[in-house]
Design a protein around this motif. Structure first.
Motif, short mmCIF file in Angstrom:
data_model
loop_
_atom_site.label_atom_id
_atom_site.label_comp_id
_atom_site.label_asym_id
_atom_site.label_seq_id
_atom_site.Cartn_x
_atom_site.Cartn_y
_atom_site.Cartn_z
N VAL A 40 31.88 -10.36 -40.28
CA VAL A 40 31.32 -9.62 -41.41
C VAL A 40 29.90 -9.21 -41.04
CG1 VAL A 40 30.65 -9.77 -43.83
CG2 VAL A 40 32.74 -10.90 -43.04
N GLY A 41 29.54 -7.97 -41.31
CA GLY A 41 28.22 -7.49 -40.96
C GLY A 41 27.11 -8.11 -41.79
N GLU A 42 27.37 -8.38 -43.03
CA GLU A 42 26.34 -8.87 -43.95
C GLU A 42 25.88 -10.28 -43.58
OE1 GLU A 42 25.93 -9.87 -48.75
OE2 GLU A 42 27.80 -9.10 -47.91
N ARG A 69 21.97 -3.16 -41.39
CA ARG A 69 22.19 -1.95 -42.20
C ARG A 69 22.22 -0.70 -41.32
NH1 ARG A 69 20.05 2.34 -44.25
NH2 ARG A 69 18.05 2.05 -43.19
N LEU A 70 21.30 -0.62 -40.37
CA LEU A 70 21.24 0.54 -39.49
C LEU A 70 22.45 0.61 -38.55
CD1 LEU A 70 17.43 0.41 -38.63
CD2 LEU A 70 18.58 2.21 -39.94
N ILE A 71 22.90 -0.54 -38.06
CA ILE A 71 24.10 -0.57 -37.22
C ILE A 71 25.29 -0.02 -38.01
CG2 ILE A 71 25.83 -2.12 -36.24
CD1 ILE A 71 23.62 -1.87 -34.32
N ASP A 72 25.39 -0.42 -39.28
CA ASP A 72 26.50 0.06 -40.11
C ASP A 72 26.41 1.56 -40.31
OD1 ASP A 72 28.86 -0.42 -41.59
OD2 ASP A 72 27.73 -0.39 -43.45
N GLU A 73 25.20 2.05 -40.60
CA GLU A 73 25.01 3.49 -40.80
C GLU A 73 25.36 4.28 -39.55
OE1 GLU A 73 21.31 6.67 -41.42
OE2 GLU A 73 21.03 4.56 -41.98
N ALA A 74 24.89 3.82 -38.40
CA ALA A 74 25.12 4.53 -37.15
C ALA A 74 26.60 4.51 -36.76
CB ALA A 74 24.27 3.94 -36.04
N SER A 75 27.25 3.36 -36.93
CA SER A 75 28.66 3.27 -36.55
C SER A 75 29.52 4.13 -37.47
CB SER A 75 29.14 1.82 -36.54
OG SER A 75 29.13 1.24 -37.83
N HIS A 76 29.13 4.24 -38.75
CA HIS A 76 29.80 5.17 -39.66
C HIS A 76 29.73 6.59 -39.11
CE1 HIS A 76 31.55 3.76 -43.37
NE2 HIS A 76 30.56 2.91 -43.60
N LYS A 77 28.53 6.99 -38.69
CA LYS A 77 28.33 8.34 -38.18
C LYS A 77 29.12 8.58 -36.89
CE LYS A 77 23.80 9.27 -40.22
NZ LYS A 77 22.37 9.61 -39.97
N LYS A 137 33.53 5.36 -35.79
CA LYS A 137 34.18 4.09 -35.48
C LYS A 137 33.34 2.97 -36.07
CE LYS A 137 36.28 5.74 -31.17
NZ LYS A 137 36.45 5.50 -29.72
N ARG A 138 33.59 2.67 -37.34
CA ARG A 138 32.76 1.69 -38.03
C ARG A 138 32.89 0.31 -37.41
NH1 ARG A 138 32.75 -0.25 -44.40
NH2 ARG A 138 30.65 -1.16 -44.32
N LEU A 139 31.76 -0.35 -37.25
CA LEU A 139 31.73 -1.67 -36.63
C LEU A 139 32.15 -2.77 -37.59
CD1 LEU A 139 30.97 -3.37 -34.12
CD2 LEU A 139 28.63 -3.47 -35.04
N TYR A 140 31.64 -2.72 -38.81
CA TYR A 140 31.87 -3.82 -39.75
C TYR A 140 33.11 -3.54 -40.60
CZ TYR A 140 27.05 -4.86 -38.40
OH TYR A 140 25.91 -5.13 -37.69
N ILE A 141 34.24 -4.04 -40.11
CA ILE A 141 35.53 -3.75 -40.77
C ILE A 141 36.27 -5.03 -41.15
CG2 ILE A 141 35.89 -1.45 -39.82
CD1 ILE A 141 37.35 -4.61 -38.18
N ALA A 142 35.67 -6.19 -40.90
CA ALA A 142 36.40 -7.46 -41.03
C ALA A 142 36.99 -7.66 -42.42
CB ALA A 142 35.47 -8.63 -40.69
N SER A 182 22.79 -1.97 -30.21
CA SER A 182 21.81 -1.09 -30.84
C SER A 182 21.53 0.20 -30.08
CB SER A 182 20.47 -1.83 -31.02
OG SER A 182 20.65 -3.04 -31.70
N MET A 183 21.37 0.10 -28.77
CA MET A 183 20.78 1.21 -28.02
C MET A 183 21.55 2.51 -28.17
SD MET A 183 18.05 1.85 -26.48
CE MET A 183 17.46 0.18 -26.20
N ALA A 184 22.83 2.50 -27.87
CA ALA A 184 23.60 3.74 -27.94
C ALA A 184 23.71 4.25 -29.38
CB ALA A 184 24.99 3.54 -27.35
N LEU A 185 23.98 3.35 -30.32
CA LEU A 185 24.15 3.77 -31.71
C LEU A 185 22.86 4.35 -32.29
CD1 LEU A 185 26.36 0.88 -33.15
CD2 LEU A 185 27.04 3.27 -32.85
N PHE A 186 21.74 3.69 -32.05
CA PHE A 186 20.48 4.16 -32.61
C PHE A 186 20.03 5.48 -32.00
CE2 PHE A 186 18.28 0.39 -34.83
CZ PHE A 186 19.48 -0.17 -35.21
#
Length: 257
Positions: free
Chosen positions: A120-122, A141-149, A152-157, A209-213
Motif C-alpha cells: 500500500v502506498g499510504e 504522493r508524488l510517486i502516485d501522481e507520476a505513476s498515474h501519468k 502504469k499506477r504503482l500503488y494498486i495493492a 523516483s528518478m525516472a517518474l519525477f
C-alpha cells in the motif's frame, strides 16, 4: 515490458533484499495460497520475476526453473495450463490489471490458484508520528501522481482483491501485514523486518523516483536528489513510528471454469 524502474546490479541487489523482507513477513514461507504442490510435477508461473530468487526457491532445484523473457501484457501463448500463478510487486509495470487477471485465469488448471502481492502506498502510524514525516508523505504522493501519468499506477495493492473477484476467482482471501519503515518497533520480529525494510526503501528512493519525477513531473535530476535528502533523514529517524502495509491476495479457479 517497459518499466520506469532500473534493472542494474544495484537494483538487483535491492530486489533480493525485498525478497528477504517478504520472507521475514511470512515467517520463511514463499506464498500464502493453500495450494498443494508436487514440486516434481507442478507448473508454476512467476510474473515479473526480478532476479529469479522466488522462482528458484520455489523450484527447489535450479534445473526445475526456466526463465522466459517476454511481455506479460502481450498475449499469452503457453502450451499447458499452470497449477499456480504468482506476481509480486508488479504495480507500476501493468497498464490493465483486469486483463492480466483474465489471462491468468485462462491459463490456470481447474482448481489452480493465483496469488498477487504488493504494498500500500499510504504510510501509517498509530501514535501520530506520521506528522513528523512530511517529506515521506509528499514523496509517496508524488510517486502516485507520476505513476498515474505514466499509465502504469504503482500503488494498486488495495484493488487486487476486487480485481480477482471480478475476474471470476473464488475463495479469494486478502491478508494484510504491517511492515515498519525502520527498526523502531520493540517487537523483535517487527524490528527485524524494519531493519531490512529500511535498507530496501533507502535503495528504492532513487530507483522509484528518478525516472517518474523527471519524465512525468518535469523535475530535474538535481531537484530529485535534493528532495530525497529530506526523505532519507525521516526514513532513518526511529522516533517516527511509521509503517506500510503489504497485501497478499490469492484466489482459486473454479473446477467448472
Amino acid at each position: 515490458m517497459h518499466t520506469d524502474r532500473p534493472n542494474d546490479e544495484k537494483e538487483q541487489e535491492r530486489l533480493d533484499v525485498h525478497h528477504h523482507v517478504c520472507a521475514l513477513i511470512l515467517g520463511g514461507e514463499l506464498f500464502r495460497a493453500p495450494v498443494d504442490l508436487d514440486h516434481d510435477k507442478a507448473r508454476i508461473l512467476d510474473l515479473g520475476t526480478g532476479t529469479g530468487i522466488w522462482a528458484i526457491e520455489m523450484a527447489e532445484l535450479p534445473p526445475n526453473c526456466h526463465c522466459e523473457i517476454n511481455d506479460f501484457e502481450s498475449e499469452w501463448e503457453f502450451s499447458k495450463p499452470f497449477d499456480f500463478i504468482h506476481g509480486r510487486n508488479i504495480g507500476g509495470a501493468v497498464r490493465d490489471f483486469p486483463l492480466l487477471f483474465k489471462r491468468a485465469k485462462d491459463n490456470l488448471k481447474d482448481g489452480g490458484w493465483v496469488e498477487f502481492v504488493d504494498f500500500v502506498g499510504e504510510p501509517f502510524s498509530d501514535d501520530g508520528t506520521l506528522a513528523k514525516a512530511p517529506n515521506i508523505a509528499e514523496w509517496i504522493r508524488l510517486i502516485d501522481e507520476a505513476s498515474h501519468k505514466s499509465g502504469k499506477r504503482l500503488y494498486i495493492a488495495e484493488n487486487l482483491k476486487q480485481w480477482m473477484i471480478d475476474a471470476g476467482f473464488t475463495n479469494v482471501v486478502e491478508e494484510v501485514y504491517k511492515v515498519p519503515f525502520n527498526p523502531w518497533p520493540k517487537d523483535r520480529h517487527l524490528k527485524e523486518i524494519g531493519r531490512y525494510h529500511q535498507v530496501d526503501l533507502e535503495e528504492a528512493l532513487d530507483a522509484y523516483s528518478m525516472a517518474l519525477f523527471t519524465r512525468y513531473l518535469g523535475w530535474t535530476t538535481q531537484a530529485v536528489h535534493a528532495f530525497l535528502v529530506g526523505v532519507r533523514q525521516e526514513l532513518v529517524d526511529r522516533s517516527i513510528h511509521i509503517y506500510s502495509k503489504h497485501i497478499w491476495v490469492y484466489g482459486q479457479k473454479k473446477e467448472s471454469d
